[in-house]
Design a protein around this motif. Structure first.
Motif, PDB file in Angstrom:
ATOM      1  N   VAL A 140      31.140  46.026  35.886  1.00  0.00           N
ATOM      2  CA  VAL A 140      32.324  46.440  36.638  1.00  0.00           C
ATOM      3  C   VAL A 140      33.450  46.801  35.678  1.00  0.00           C
ATOM      4  CG1 VAL A 140      34.159  45.627  38.175  1.00  0.00           C
ATOM      5  CG2 VAL A 140      31.775  45.081  38.692  1.00  0.00           C
ATOM      6  N   TYR A 141      34.147  47.889  35.971  1.00  0.00           N
ATOM      7  CA  TYR A 141      35.348  48.268  35.226  1.00  0.00           C
ATOM      8  C   TYR A 141      36.519  48.343  36.189  1.00  0.00           C
ATOM      9  CZ  TYR A 141      38.745  51.263  32.804  1.00  0.00           C
ATOM     10  OH  TYR A 141      39.898  51.781  32.256  1.00  0.00           O
ATOM     11  N   ALA A 153      24.987  43.206  37.956  1.00  0.00           N
ATOM     12  CA  ALA A 153      24.024  42.891  36.900  1.00  0.00           C
ATOM     13  C   ALA A 153      24.562  41.867  35.921  1.00  0.00           C
ATOM     14  CB  ALA A 153      23.632  44.169  36.154  1.00  0.00           C
ATOM     15  N   LEU A 154      25.884  41.802  35.793  1.00  0.00           N
ATOM     16  CA  LEU A 154      26.519  40.914  34.819  1.00  0.00           C
ATOM     17  C   LEU A 154      27.744  40.246  35.427  1.00  0.00           C
ATOM     18  CD1 LEU A 154      26.697  42.974  31.476  1.00  0.00           C
ATOM     19  CD2 LEU A 154      25.394  40.884  31.848  1.00  0.00           C
ATOM     20  N   PRO A 155      28.048  39.013  35.006  1.00  0.00           N
ATOM     21  CA  PRO A 155      29.318  38.404  35.391  1.00  0.00           C
ATOM     22  C   PRO A 155      30.444  38.793  34.433  1.00  0.00           C
ATOM     23  CG  PRO A 155      28.002  36.796  34.220  1.00  0.00           C
ATOM     24  CD  PRO A 155      27.165  38.060  34.306  1.00  0.00           C
ATOM     25  N   ILE A 156      30.145  39.681  33.483  1.00  0.00           N
ATOM     26  CA  ILE A 156      31.133  40.182  32.526  1.00  0.00           C
ATOM     27  C   ILE A 156      31.729  41.472  33.079  1.00  0.00           C
ATOM     28  CG2 ILE A 156      31.497  41.042  30.181  1.00  0.00           C
ATOM     29  CD1 ILE A 156      29.026  39.385  29.359  1.00  0.00           C
ATOM     30  N   MET A 157      33.056  41.524  33.164  1.00  0.00           N
ATOM     31  CA  MET A 157      33.752  42.665  33.745  1.00  0.00           C
ATOM     32  C   MET A 157      34.829  43.152  32.784  1.00  0.00           C
ATOM     33  SD  MET A 157      34.001  40.835  37.454  1.00  0.00           S
ATOM     34  CE  MET A 157      32.507  40.551  38.432  1.00  0.00           C
ATOM     35  N   LEU A 158      35.117  44.443  32.831  1.00  0.00           N
ATOM     36  CA  LEU A 158      36.097  45.030  31.924  1.00  0.00           C
ATOM     37  C   LEU A 158      37.467  45.035  32.589  1.00  0.00           C
ATOM     38  CD1 LEU A 158      34.152  47.981  30.278  1.00  0.00           C
ATOM     39  CD2 LEU A 158      34.016  45.518  29.857  1.00  0.00           C
ATOM     40  N   ALA A 159      38.424  44.392  31.930  1.00  0.00           N
ATOM     41  CA  ALA A 159      39.756  44.197  32.489  1.00  0.00           C
ATOM     42  C   ALA A 159      40.587  45.470  32.408  1.00  0.00           C
ATOM     43  CB  ALA A 159      40.461  43.063  31.733  1.00  0.00           C
ATOM     44  N   GLY A 176      29.285  54.171  37.805  1.00  0.00           N
ATOM     45  CA  GLY A 176      29.247  52.722  37.952  1.00  0.00           C
ATOM     46  C   GLY A 176      30.193  52.196  39.021  1.00  0.00           C
ATOM     47  N   LYS A 177      30.365  50.869  38.999  1.00  0.00           N
ATOM     48  CA  LYS A 177      31.202  50.176  39.977  1.00  0.00           C
ATOM     49  C   LYS A 177      32.622  50.073  39.434  1.00  0.00           C
ATOM     50  CE  LYS A 177      27.172  47.524  41.446  1.00  0.00           C
ATOM     51  NZ  LYS A 177      26.494  46.209  41.380  1.00  0.00           N
ATOM     52  N   LEU A 178      33.555  50.640  40.174  1.00  0.00           N
ATOM     53  CA  LEU A 178      34.944  50.684  39.742  1.00  0.00           C
ATOM     54  C   LEU A 178      35.827  49.862  40.668  1.00  0.00           C
ATOM     55  CD1 LEU A 178      35.251  54.505  38.947  1.00  0.00           C
ATOM     56  CD2 LEU A 178      35.034  52.635  37.292  1.00  0.00           C
ATOM     57  N   ARG A 199      32.516  55.245  31.515  1.00  0.00           N
ATOM     58  CA  ARG A 199      31.141  55.675  31.239  1.00  0.00           C
ATOM     59  C   ARG A 199      30.326  54.554  30.593  1.00  0.00           C
ATOM     60  NH1 ARG A 199      33.753  60.775  28.919  1.00  0.00           N
ATOM     61  NH2 ARG A 199      33.691  62.302  30.617  1.00  0.00           N
ATOM     62  N   ALA A 200      30.933  53.854  29.643  1.00  0.00           N
ATOM     63  CA  ALA A 200      30.226  52.760  28.976  1.00  0.00           C
ATOM     64  C   ALA A 200      29.904  51.645  29.957  1.00  0.00           C
ATOM     65  CB  ALA A 200      31.071  52.225  27.819  1.00  0.00           C
ATOM     66  N   ALA A 201      30.853  51.322  30.826  1.00  0.00           N
ATOM     67  CA  ALA A 201      30.619  50.280  31.825  1.00  0.00           C
ATOM     68  C   ALA A 201      29.478  50.672  32.751  1.00  0.00           C
ATOM     69  CB  ALA A 201      31.897  50.024  32.619  1.00  0.00           C
ATOM     70  N   ALA A 202      29.424  51.947  33.132  1.00  0.00           N
ATOM     71  CA  ALA A 202      28.348  52.414  34.002  1.00  0.00           C
ATOM     72  C   ALA A 202      27.000  52.295  33.297  1.00  0.00           C
ATOM     73  CB  ALA A 202      28.608  53.860  34.422  1.00  0.00           C
TER      74      ALA A 202
END
Length: 386
Positions: free
Chosen positions: A103-104, A71-77, A123-125, A95-98
């Motif tokens: 992506v987290y 959904a986003l090109p922003i991912m959590l490092a 979500g996607k891990l 949980r927040a990423a989901a």
């Protein structure tokens, strides 16, 4: 938290709420912090060239990476300091990423084992790997990660030793016990944080284990997990891990062809947030070189210095397949736990959407080098994104 309108607002609130040594651990870099500052300031030298008369009445922020739509090109490092910011640490982030459909990528050095994080998330891990020293341990860990449902793996290659993080050395945060008088004084000055820290039982657990670690042991775990990763190690990981494989910490383009030949699917252009070798260039300045060298054979991600949705757009224009953020969500975690992380993602999403509209790009695929200018940007267009 509701008054925060950008990431820097969360940073200011986090600075007030966290003890100074803790904030410095989240905020600081290596040595003189040249690379830390450069990651951020490099974005200021990239300017937009809006495309006129484009129909942007509807925008699509989604992208595809490794054959999967996001959904986003922003991912959590991946970050190893989550428990210092909030007792829920990676559970809250996942949980927040989901919730945000982002992506987290979980770090090996985490407060909670991968199975527990996966259980908490819908979500996607993805997973960031510091290689264990024994190959049988590597295979076992990779099997656990696969069984837990992690979809991609990233091997960190820029941490053969611990960086010279002088802010941490001055505060001695990671070497002092929580009941040390100076640490107690910092905690008393920030009672809300102190109560939450106590709730977290004085520190992270070893991934997959039950034993709690002191802050000093946490630092030792990071240092002992970090050592030279060789091509042979990478071949071993590739032979065990069947999903998409990345390397994180690449800062030059001339290794891309060999990485692709070795079965690597993507690279993360990263200088570890300026926390390892001080004096390396900003990641966004290196990004075009790596994208051109990858020549479409590798997905190329950016990590470092991103504080605005506009920064995300600039990186995407330069050919990034996705953009990782680290410190921004740690600020949100420190301020509001899961809700704080979610709020940071949504702020970046809104800024990304607005910047694309004003730039004349209705989709992520519309973003290319014709829309940016800067002294270090090659004139060629980037290959198609992975």
């Amino acid at each position: 938290m509701q008054d925060a309108v950008n990431v820097d607002d969360f940073r200011r609130i986090a600075r007030r709420r966290l003890p100074r040594p803790v904030f410095d651990t989240l905020e600081g870099g290596a040595g003189d912090e040249y690379s830390l500052r450069g990651n951020r300031s490099a974005f200021d030298h990239i300017e937009f060239r809006p495309r006129p008369l484009a129909d942007v009445s509807k925008r699509d922020l989604s992208t595809s990476v490794f054959g999967e739509k996001h959904a986003l090109p922003i991912m959590l490092a991946p970050t190893g300091a989550g428990r210092l910011a909030h007792s829920s640490a990676e559970l809250a982030v996942a949980r927040a990423a989901a919730r945000a459909d982002a992506v987290y990528m979980q770090s090996t050095v985490a407060a909670f084992p991968p199975e527990q994080v996966a259980e908490a998330s819908t979500g996607k891990l993805w997973f960031q790997l510091y290689l264990p020293r024994a190959r049988d341990e590597t295979a076992d860990l990779l099997r656990r990660i696969e069984s837990a449902g992690y979809r991609a793996l990233s091997v960190t290659i820029d941490a053969p030793v611990f960086g010279n993080r002088e802010r941490d050395a001055r505060s001695r945060l990671l070497s002092r016990a929580p009941w040390h008088p100076q640490m107690l004084a910092h905690g008393i000055a920030r009672p809300a944080w102190a109560l939450d820290f106590v709730r977290g039982n004085f520190g992270p657990r070893r991934p997959g284990g039950k034993q709690r670690l002191t802050l000093g042991q946490t630092r030792s775990t990071i240092m002992n997990s970090s050592y030279s990763v060789t091509w042979e190690d990478l071949d071993h990981v590739r032979s065990v891990w069947k999903g998409p494989l990345m390397v994180k910490g690449l800062m030059r383009g001339d290794e891309c062809a060999r990485l692709a030949d070795a079965g690597v699917d993507g690279v993360v252009v990263s200088n570890h947030g300026g926390r390892q070798l001080d004096g390396v260039p900003a990641t966004v300045d290196v990004l075009p070189e790596v994208v051109d060298a990858a020549a479409g054979r590798l997905a190329v991600f950016l990590d470092g210095g991103v504080r605005r949705g506009n920064d995300v757009v600039k990186a995407l224009c330069l050919g990034a397949s996705g953009v990782f953020v680290g410190r921004p969500y740690l600020y949100g975690l420190a301020v509001g736990g899961e809700d704080g992380v979610y709020r940071v993602i949504e702020l970046l999403r809104a800024e990304l959407d607005r910047a694309m509209a004003l730039l004349g790009a209705a989709t992520v695929a519309d973003l290319d080098r014709t829309l940016v200018s800067g002294a270090r940007i090659p004139p060629t267009l980037s290959p198609s994104k992975g």
